[in-house]
Design a protein around this motif. Sequence first.
Motif, PDB file in Angstrom:
ATOM      1  N   MET A   1      87.372 -38.471   8.203  1.00 38.45           N
ATOM      2  CA  MET A   1      87.283 -39.905   8.442  1.00 38.45           C
ATOM      3  C   MET A   1      86.097 -40.485   7.677  1.00 38.45           C
ATOM      4  N   LYS A   2      86.349 -41.506   6.868  1.00 40.32           N
ATOM      5  CA  LYS A   2      85.299 -42.151   6.091  1.00 40.32           C
ATOM      6  C   LYS A   2      84.868 -43.449   6.777  1.00 40.32           C
ATOM      7  N   VAL A   3      83.546 -43.644   6.875  1.00 41.80           N
ATOM      8  CA  VAL A   3      83.004 -44.841   7.517  1.00 41.80           C
ATOM      9  C   VAL A   3      82.069 -45.548   6.541  1.00 41.80           C
ATOM     10  N   LEU A   4      82.179 -46.856   6.508  1.00 41.67           N
ATOM     11  CA  LEU A   4      81.310 -47.676   5.662  1.00 41.67           C
ATOM     12  C   LEU A   4      80.350 -48.474   6.545  1.00 41.67           C
ATOM     13  N   ILE A   5      79.058 -48.392   6.251  1.00 44.63           N
ATOM     14  CA  ILE A   5      78.044 -49.217   6.908  1.00 44.63           C
ATOM     15  C   ILE A   5      77.673 -50.347   5.955  1.00 44.63           C
ATOM     16  N   ILE A   6      77.798 -51.586   6.420  1.00 51.08           N
ATOM     17  CA  ILE A   6      77.389 -52.742   5.620  1.00 51.08           C
ATOM     18  C   ILE A   6      76.209 -53.379   6.345  1.00 51.08           C
ATOM     19  N   GLU A   7      75.025 -53.138   5.845  1.00 48.42           N
ATOM     20  CA  GLU A   7      73.797 -53.526   6.544  1.00 48.42           C
ATOM     21  C   GLU A   7      72.676 -53.690   5.514  1.00 48.42           C
ATOM     22  N   ASP A   8      71.990 -54.838   5.544  1.00 46.24           N
ATOM     23  CA  ASP A   8      70.963 -55.097   4.528  1.00 46.24           C
ATOM     24  C   ASP A   8      69.583 -54.568   4.904  1.00 46.24           C
ATOM     25  N   ASP A   9      69.425 -54.088   6.121  1.00 44.97           N
ATOM     26  CA  ASP A   9      68.151 -53.514   6.554  1.00 44.97           C
ATOM     27  C   ASP A   9      68.267 -51.991   6.533  1.00 44.97           C
ATOM     28  N   GLN A  10      67.451 -51.330   5.721  1.00 42.46           N
ATOM     29  CA  GLN A  10      67.576 -49.886   5.551  1.00 42.46           C
ATOM     30  C   GLN A  10      67.267 -49.124   6.836  1.00 42.46           C
ATOM     31  N   PHE A  11      66.309 -49.617   7.615  1.00 39.99           N
ATOM     32  CA  PHE A  11      65.988 -48.964   8.893  1.00 39.99           C
ATOM     33  C   PHE A  11      67.209 -48.976   9.809  1.00 39.99           C
ATOM     34  N   HIS A  12      67.860 -50.144   9.918  1.00 43.02           N
ATOM     35  CA  HIS A  12      69.044 -50.249  10.765  1.00 43.02           C
ATOM     36  C   HIS A  12      70.194 -49.414  10.219  1.00 43.02           C
ATOM     37  N   ALA A  13      70.320 -49.354   8.895  1.00 46.21           N
ATOM     38  CA  ALA A  13      71.379 -48.551   8.284  1.00 46.21           C
ATOM     39  C   ALA A  13      71.194 -47.069   8.624  1.00 46.21           C
ATOM     40  N   THR A  14      69.956 -46.605   8.558  1.00 50.32           N
ATOM     41  CA  THR A  14      69.665 -45.203   8.887  1.00 50.32           C
ATOM     42  C   THR A  14      69.945 -44.921  10.368  1.00 50.32           C
ATOM     43  N   TYR A  15      69.574 -45.867  11.224  1.00 55.47           N
ATOM     44  CA  TYR A  15      69.832 -45.736  12.654  1.00 55.47           C
ATOM     45  C   TYR A  15      71.337 -45.611  12.918  1.00 55.47           C
ATOM     46  N   LEU A  16      72.132 -46.440  12.234  1.00 53.12           N
ATOM     47  CA  LEU A  16      73.583 -46.378  12.387  1.00 53.12           C
ATOM     48  C   LEU A  16      74.147 -45.045  11.896  1.00 53.12           C
ATOM     49  N   GLN A  17      73.630 -44.557  10.779  1.00 56.49           N
ATOM     50  CA  GLN A  17      74.095 -43.271  10.246  1.00 56.49           C
ATOM     51  C   GLN A  17      73.866 -42.159  11.267  1.00 56.49           C
ATOM     52  N   GLU A  18      72.708 -42.175  11.904  1.00 50.60           N
ATOM     53  CA  GLU A  18      72.390 -41.152  12.906  1.00 50.60           C
ATOM     54  C   GLU A  18      73.294 -41.290  14.127  1.00 50.60           C
ATOM     55  N   ALA A  19      73.517 -42.527  14.568  1.00 48.59           N
ATOM     56  CA  ALA A  19      74.378 -42.752  15.727  1.00 48.59           C
ATOM     57  C   ALA A  19      75.814 -42.328  15.435  1.00 48.59           C
ATOM     58  N   LEU A  20      76.281 -42.614  14.230  1.00 47.90           N
ATOM     59  CA  LEU A  20      77.632 -42.201  13.832  1.00 47.90           C
ATOM     60  C   LEU A  20      77.770 -40.682  13.838  1.00 47.90           C
ATOM     61  N   ALA A  21      76.772 -39.999  13.302  1.00 37.70           N
ATOM     62  CA  ALA A  21      76.811 -38.535  13.253  1.00 37.70           C
ATOM     63  C   ALA A  21      76.856 -37.934  14.660  1.00 37.70           C
ATOM     64  N   GLU A  22      76.157 -38.565  15.601  1.00 39.58           N
ATOM     65  CA  GLU A  22      76.141 -38.073  16.979  1.00 39.58           C
ATOM     66  C   GLU A  22      77.432 -38.398  17.727  1.00 39.58           C
ATOM     67  N   ALA A  23      77.969 -39.585  17.488  1.00 45.62           N
ATOM     68  CA  ALA A  23      79.095 -40.062  18.300  1.00 45.62           C
ATOM     69  C   ALA A  23      80.455 -39.662  17.763  1.00 45.62           C
ATOM     70  N   LEU A  24      80.556 -39.488  16.440  1.00 42.39           N
ATOM     71  CA  LEU A  24      81.867 -39.279  15.826  1.00 42.39           C
ATOM     72  C   LEU A  24      81.855 -38.021  14.954  1.00 42.39           C
ATOM     73  N   PRO A  25      82.124 -36.864  15.542  1.00 42.81           N
ATOM     74  CA  PRO A  25      82.188 -35.638  14.726  1.00 42.81           C
ATOM     75  C   PRO A  25      83.339 -35.678  13.722  1.00 42.81           C
ATOM     76  N   GLU A  26      84.269 -36.638  13.905  1.00 41.62           N
ATOM     77  CA  GLU A  26      85.396 -36.765  12.974  1.00 41.62           C
ATOM     78  C   GLU A  26      84.969 -37.303  11.604  1.00 41.62           C
ATOM     79  N   VAL A  27      83.790 -37.894  11.549  1.00 45.48           N
ATOM     80  CA  VAL A  27      83.342 -38.522  10.304  1.00 45.48           C
ATOM     81  C   VAL A  27      83.037 -37.462   9.253  1.00 45.48           C
ATOM     82  N   THR A  28      83.646 -37.615   8.091  1.00 47.98           N
ATOM     83  CA  THR A  28      83.416 -36.680   6.986  1.00 47.98           C
ATOM     84  C   THR A  28      82.505 -37.269   5.916  1.00 47.98           C
ATOM     85  N   GLU A  29      82.548 -38.611   5.750  1.00 46.67           N
ATOM     86  CA  GLU A  29      81.704 -39.271   4.762  1.00 46.67           C
ATOM     87  C   GLU A  29      81.217 -40.610   5.320  1.00 46.67           C
ATOM     88  N   ILE A  30      79.956 -40.934   5.031  1.00 43.42           N
ATOM     89  CA  ILE A  30      79.393 -42.227   5.409  1.00 43.42           C
ATOM     90  C   ILE A  30      78.891 -42.919   4.150  1.00 43.42           C
TER      91      ILE A  30
END
Length: 238
Positions: A1-30
């Motif tokens: 499963m591929k997920v796209l983060i559209i976020e202009d704040d790098q801190f928030h983008a990193t936070y989302l990447q970490e949350a995605l990795a924890e919540a969705l083991p189905e994700v193969t690419e971010i």
Amino acid sequence: MKVLIIEDDQFHATYLQEALAEALPEVTEIFHAADGVAGEEEARQGEIEAIVMDLQMEHRNGIEAARTIWAERPQSRILFWSNYADDAYLRGIAQVVPEESAYGYVLKTASRDRLKLALRAVLVEAQIIVDREIHRLQKRGTAPRTRLDDSEFDVLIDLALGLQDKSIAERRGMSLRTVQNRLLSLYDKLGVSSDLDEHLTLNKRVRALNRALATRTINIETLEAAQRDLKTWLAGRR
């Protein structure tokens, strides 16, 4: 499963990447895009249908980016993640979301656990979810009797764009009398009359716009999108 983060704040983008990795083991690419324009292109090239997106961004806001993405890929699932609980955002999303798509709206102040639940509910289970906190904040700021209905909101948008009553009636398919009734109703709901000095003669249309911006019934992103829609309508008239 591929997920796209559209976020202009790098801190928030990193936070989302970490949350995605924890919540969705189905994700193969971010993937990450720093604004709406780049996000539209990334979604198009990568054929991505699971997206987490900020609403307030430079160059193109989240609703405009979602409109483009959904027009091209109507089954895309989008979780909007924002600092703001504006009624204008919810209305804007409702106007552009296709029937076959799922979406969510969560505040950035939500707990990590709540964010993770929303990520799974929208991106994996294709549910429609709006954070309870958004509804709570809206109810606190606007009593039900003062909430504009859709036709009143449309008239308010056209008023903010500078259209006169006759043009509003033509654009919205209303009679002139209906437009005038909607104006009176939104003046009342926005408190235009009650906040004026009876000894002053002030422009109610301008006051309505002032009150709508102050109460975040509409916002700059809504007006920018409305201006683009108006240009399209005007071009069609010619």
